[in-house]
Design an enzyme around this catalytic site. Structure first.
Site, PDB file in Angstrom:
ATOM      1  CB  CYS A 159      83.620  60.416 -70.435  1.00 17.16           C
ATOM      2  SG  CYS A 159      82.643  60.634 -68.936  1.00 17.16           S
ATOM      3  CB  CYS A 353      75.904  55.835 -65.278  1.00 16.08           C
ATOM      4  SG  CYS A 353      76.365  57.580 -65.368  1.00 16.08           S
TER       5      CYS A 353
END
Length: 422
Positions: A159, A353
């Site tokens: 991430c 995102c």
């Protein structure tokens, strides 16, 4: 009547509980087990770490909101799963039986994989609200005597977005304080190049993020294999594309936030046949485990392959939109099973995102996540910064309301559609 247990109450577990209740009705029992009494909106943690938010802004008590919907809640840690007996052992000494188990635990933060790293070592983290608060405490001391900063991601990280976000947020905050000129900053990442993001890049993410780092006077090192961290010093090798050592580094810092590698939580990882070697839950297209078909999983804790082999191992991210679709699929599949049907619903592998950059932001769409893609889009603008602020408030409000509507799909896709139509 079936007993459905949801393990974990994060950005996957809480919406899952609400969706499950609405889909199944009151004749079935739904129980959520979480180690903490509080829900935390993890995407806001970089803001907490520089004092732009507090825990009060980004957390809420779980119990009253779940119980209002007729969902049982247990605040305890699961120490063992007996998948054959359909039973969970809790740290408090009790056991909980289930007909269906949904695992939405999120990851174990594996700071131990790099000696000296983590909040109990020499680097900070924004992975939990507690870590972000400790980072804020350290930051307040740092600004009194500023020096070099190192931000980035360790080997096996998956991430990368929060690392970029935090570097840019720090830059913005230091400029506001008028001390940016006293703070050399370096971005150290296991990615093979800037903007890889564990996705093999998205659109022009490489060019745009390199330009952003350059314009903010942030140096970078990619293919960084951090081996250990000492007080004020990060030791790592920079590898070439063949995985050979290109250069050895010992980089000094006064403040450092490094995202760790992720693994599966111990109680889940210890179940034979449930997980891959890193402890992530193996699932089929319908979000259920092939060995134990009454165990479903969604979110960061599921096993998905990396997009590509990289010199320093990196995983693939699971974005909020992706998690949301996984949750919806598994809820509908359990509903089908309870009706005597075979599961047919699948989640999406599309990555969407919004990433904050302090005073601007970047949005990307990768459909599907693994190339080649039908859509590969990356765009920067002030609108992303504003959209993420609004989304934070929207998500927390919906968690209090107990809605089962698709939050990411309704809000983020709407924001992206408006921007693309300009």
């Amino acid at each position: 009547m079936a007993d459905i247990v949801i393990l974990g109450a994060g950005t996957g577990g809480m919406p899952c509980a609400y969706e499950m209740r609405e889909a199944l009705g009151k004749e079935h029992t739904i129980t959520v087990i979480n180690a903490s009494e509080s829900f935390q909106f993890v995407p806001s943690n970089p803001w907490v770490a520089v004092g732009w938010r507090t825990a009060k802004d980004t957390t809420l008590p779980i119990r009253p909101y779940l119980e209002k919907k007729g969902i049982q809640f247990i605040a305890d840690t699961v120490t063992a799963i007996d998948a054959k007996a359909n039973s969970l052992s809790l740290a408090g000494g009790t056991t909980v039986d289930y007909d269906y188990l949904v695992i939405t635990t999120g990851p174990k933060l594996s700071f131990e994989e790099v000696e000296g790293s983590g909040p109990d070592g020499h680097t900070l983290s924004v992975c939990t609200i507690g870590h972000a608060e400790r980072a804020w405490d350290a930051y307040q001391e740092f600004v009194k005597n500023p020096g070099p900063i190192v931000v980035g991601a360790m080997p096996f990280a998956s991430c990368f977005g929060p690392a970029y976000e935090f570097a840019f947020i720090l830059d913005t905050d230091l400029c506001k304080r008028g001390i940016r000129d006293k703070v050399p900053m370096t971005f150290v990442t296991s990615e093979p190049y800037i903007g890889h993001l564990g996705l093999g890049g998205v659109g022009d993410s490489r060019g745009m993020l390199e330009s952003e780092l350059r314009s903010r006077h942030i140096k970078w090192v990619t293919n960084a294999k951090v081996s250990r961290v000492e007080a004020g010093k990060m030791i790592f090798d920079e590898l070439n594309d063949e995985g050979e050592v290109k250069k050895a580094h010992e980089l000094e810092f006064s403040y450092s936030m490094m995202l760790p590698a992720f693994k599966g939580v111990d109680a889940v990882a210890n179940v034979e046949g449930l997980c891959n070697p890193r402890g992530f839950v193996i699932i089929d297209d319908n979000q259920r485990n092939p060995t134990y078909p009454n165990i479903y999983s969604a979110g960061v804790c599921v096993a998905i392959p990396p997009v590509e082999a990289t010199p320093v191992p990196s995983g693939a991210p699971k974005t909020g939109y992706m998690i949301e679709t996984m949750v919806t699929a598994l809820v509908q599949n359990i509903k089908q099973e309870l009706s005597g049907q075979q599961p047919t619903h699948t989640g999406t592998w599309n990555a969407i995102c919004l990433a904050d950059m302090g005073d601007t932001g970047a949005a990307f769409v990768a459909c599907p996540q693994i190339p080649p893609r039908n859509v590969s889009w990356f765009k920067k603008g002030k609108w992303v910064h504003l959209a993420k602020i609004a989304f934070e408030k929207y998500f927390i409000r919906k968690m209090k309301k107990g809605t089962s509507e698709p939050i990411y799909e309704k809000y983020i896709l709407k924001a992206l559609k408006i921007e693309k139509l300009k």
